[in-house]
Design a protein around this motif. Sequence first.
Motif, PDB file in Angstrom:
ATOM      1  N   UNK A 165      12.780  -3.712  16.710  1.00  0.00           N
ATOM      2  CA  UNK A 165      11.685  -3.715  15.732  1.00  0.00           C
ATOM      3  C   UNK A 165      10.992  -2.241  15.652  1.00  0.00           C
ATOM      4  N   UNK A 166      10.551  -1.873  14.537  1.00  0.00           N
ATOM      5  CA  UNK A 166       9.968  -0.444  14.384  1.00  0.00           C
ATOM      6  C   UNK A 166       8.685  -0.592  15.170  1.00  0.00           C
ATOM      7  N   UNK A 331      -1.723   0.302  10.907  1.00  0.00           N
ATOM      8  CA  UNK A 331      -1.289  -0.700  10.239  1.00  0.00           C
ATOM      9  C   UNK A 331      -0.781  -0.531   8.962  1.00  0.00           C
ATOM     10  N   UNK A 332      -1.171   0.565   8.249  1.00  0.00           N
ATOM     11  CA  UNK A 332      -0.650   0.912   6.905  1.00  0.00           C
ATOM     12  C   UNK A 332       0.733   1.323   7.147  1.00  0.00           C
ATOM     13  N   UNK A 333       0.764   2.220   8.163  1.00  0.00           N
ATOM     14  CA  UNK A 333       2.214   2.950   8.484  1.00  0.00           C
ATOM     15  C   UNK A 333       3.174   1.925   8.657  1.00  0.00           C
ATOM     16  N   UNK A 334       2.647   1.051   9.620  1.00  0.00           N
ATOM     17  CA  UNK A 334       3.809  -0.183  10.080  1.00  0.00           C
ATOM     18  C   UNK A 334       4.191  -1.063   8.821  1.00  0.00           C
ATOM     19  N   UNK A 335       3.096  -1.549   7.874  1.00  0.00           N
ATOM     20  CA  UNK A 335       3.568  -2.179   6.590  1.00  0.00           C
ATOM     21  C   UNK A 335       4.586  -1.313   5.885  1.00  0.00           C
ATOM     22  N   UNK A 338       7.911  -1.382   7.301  1.00  0.00           N
ATOM     23  CA  UNK A 338       8.576  -2.860   7.217  1.00  0.00           C
ATOM     24  C   UNK A 338       8.953  -3.218   5.760  1.00  0.00           C
ATOM     25  N   UNK A 339       8.197  -2.486   4.770  1.00  0.00           N
ATOM     26  CA  UNK A 339       8.535  -2.559   3.358  1.00  0.00           C
ATOM     27  C   UNK A 339       9.643  -1.856   2.946  1.00  0.00           C
ATOM     28  N   UNK A 340       9.566  -0.685   3.476  1.00  0.00           N
ATOM     29  CA  UNK A 340      10.488   0.317   2.910  1.00  0.00           C
ATOM     30  C   UNK A 340      11.898   0.439   3.703  1.00  0.00           C
ATOM     31  N   UNK A 341      12.067   0.015   4.951  1.00  0.00           N
ATOM     32  CA  UNK A 341      13.024  -0.222   5.569  1.00  0.00           C
ATOM     33  C   UNK A 341      13.472   1.202   6.184  1.00  0.00           C
ATOM     34  N   UNK A 346      10.608   9.125   8.742  1.00  0.00           N
ATOM     35  CA  UNK A 346       9.977   8.839   9.829  1.00  0.00           C
ATOM     36  C   UNK A 346       8.560   9.847   9.682  1.00  0.00           C
ATOM     37  N   UNK A 347       7.310   9.377  10.127  1.00  0.00           N
ATOM     38  CA  UNK A 347       6.320  10.078   9.852  1.00  0.00           C
ATOM     39  C   UNK A 347       5.614  10.134  11.028  1.00  0.00           C
ATOM     40  N   UNK A 348       4.918  11.266  11.376  1.00  0.00           N
ATOM     41  CA  UNK A 348       4.006  11.706  12.688  1.00  0.00           C
ATOM     42  C   UNK A 348       2.867  12.420  11.861  1.00  0.00           C
TER      43      UNK A 348
END
Length: 364
Positions: A165-166, A331-335, A338-341, A346-348
């Motif tokens: 999982x991410x 949470x927004x980054x995780x969503x 999950x939506x973008x695949x 990858x963002x930091x």
Amino acid sequence: MPPASDSPAFGLSRRERILDELRRIGSVRVADLAAQFGVSDLTIRRDIGHLADRGLLTRVHGGATLRSSLDTTVPAAASGIRFRVGMVVPSLSYYWPHVIIGARAAATELGVQLVLRGASYAVADQRRQIDALAAAGDVHGLIVAPETSGPDGRALLYRLETLATPVVLVERRAPTALALPSLECITTDHVFGGALAADHLAARGHRRVGIITSSGSPTSLPLRHGWNRAVADLGLECVVDVDAALDDPSSTSRESAIVSILNQCRATGTTALLIHNDPQAVMLEQYAIDHGWSIPGDLAIIAYDDEVASSGTPPITALSPPKQHIGRLAVEMMLERLAGGPDLPVRRTSVLPVLHPRESTAAP
């Protein structure tokens, strides 16, 4: 005959106070409530269970959090929930409640069910909670705040990198040298915070300054980087530099450390300190005033975290990480992940702390 603390009247009053505390800070720990109310851990667990059964709060490992509209036993597909995301934080009592509140608010708005677990700052405990969520097989991603230093911290980061999982790190950043390409993160820019503190003191005329950081805190190292760089650029002298544990439960050790710091300030002509964290700043301020120091006349103080700094006497200037916003962004980054695949870069990401000037800083 049951003890007075277990009588119906006392139980009702205690549960009302538990709910008041939850509304105030967003989450509570069983051990803290038991100490506060003078009852056993079992009594508090019963209270939390009673309130959870009535839908007034959510039980988590070691405590409880505010009730969310997404806390439900209805299957995710039937309730309109798009994803289930696990969240593991190292504390439910300091700093992290605000992060949790932001995360829960974003989750509620975005159709994410947040599964919260409180751990500790021990790597073994963090890994146990992370592995439990991963093994359950019913979460789509993990938001975690793991230890990142030392061999055990590095091993935990490698473990997170290999999960199916991410993973989004919150207020933690994987060291660049480890070359972990899939771990995303959202953090406060503590380096900038250190520089902002030095600039604030320089603008008020302080030239000889000092820094006190909290032993073992992951915030201390980046905070020091920013502070040292700015002190050099601004032509200041940092003549007091201590990594301490002023919140040590041993009052003798704590007092000895504070006396040593104040003696160094007096001997070197230091007129201002940056102190991480808030409790350390408040304790040093209280001790200094009780022993004849004028704040800010003799010594100006900036705290880092802004959890209780405004309650100091005088109120302490503080740098405030945007804790609720950090939780929301995680949470927004995780969503988005999950939506973008996997094709999404990858963002930091880092966000800046805010300085709140108060009465504890002024020109010497």
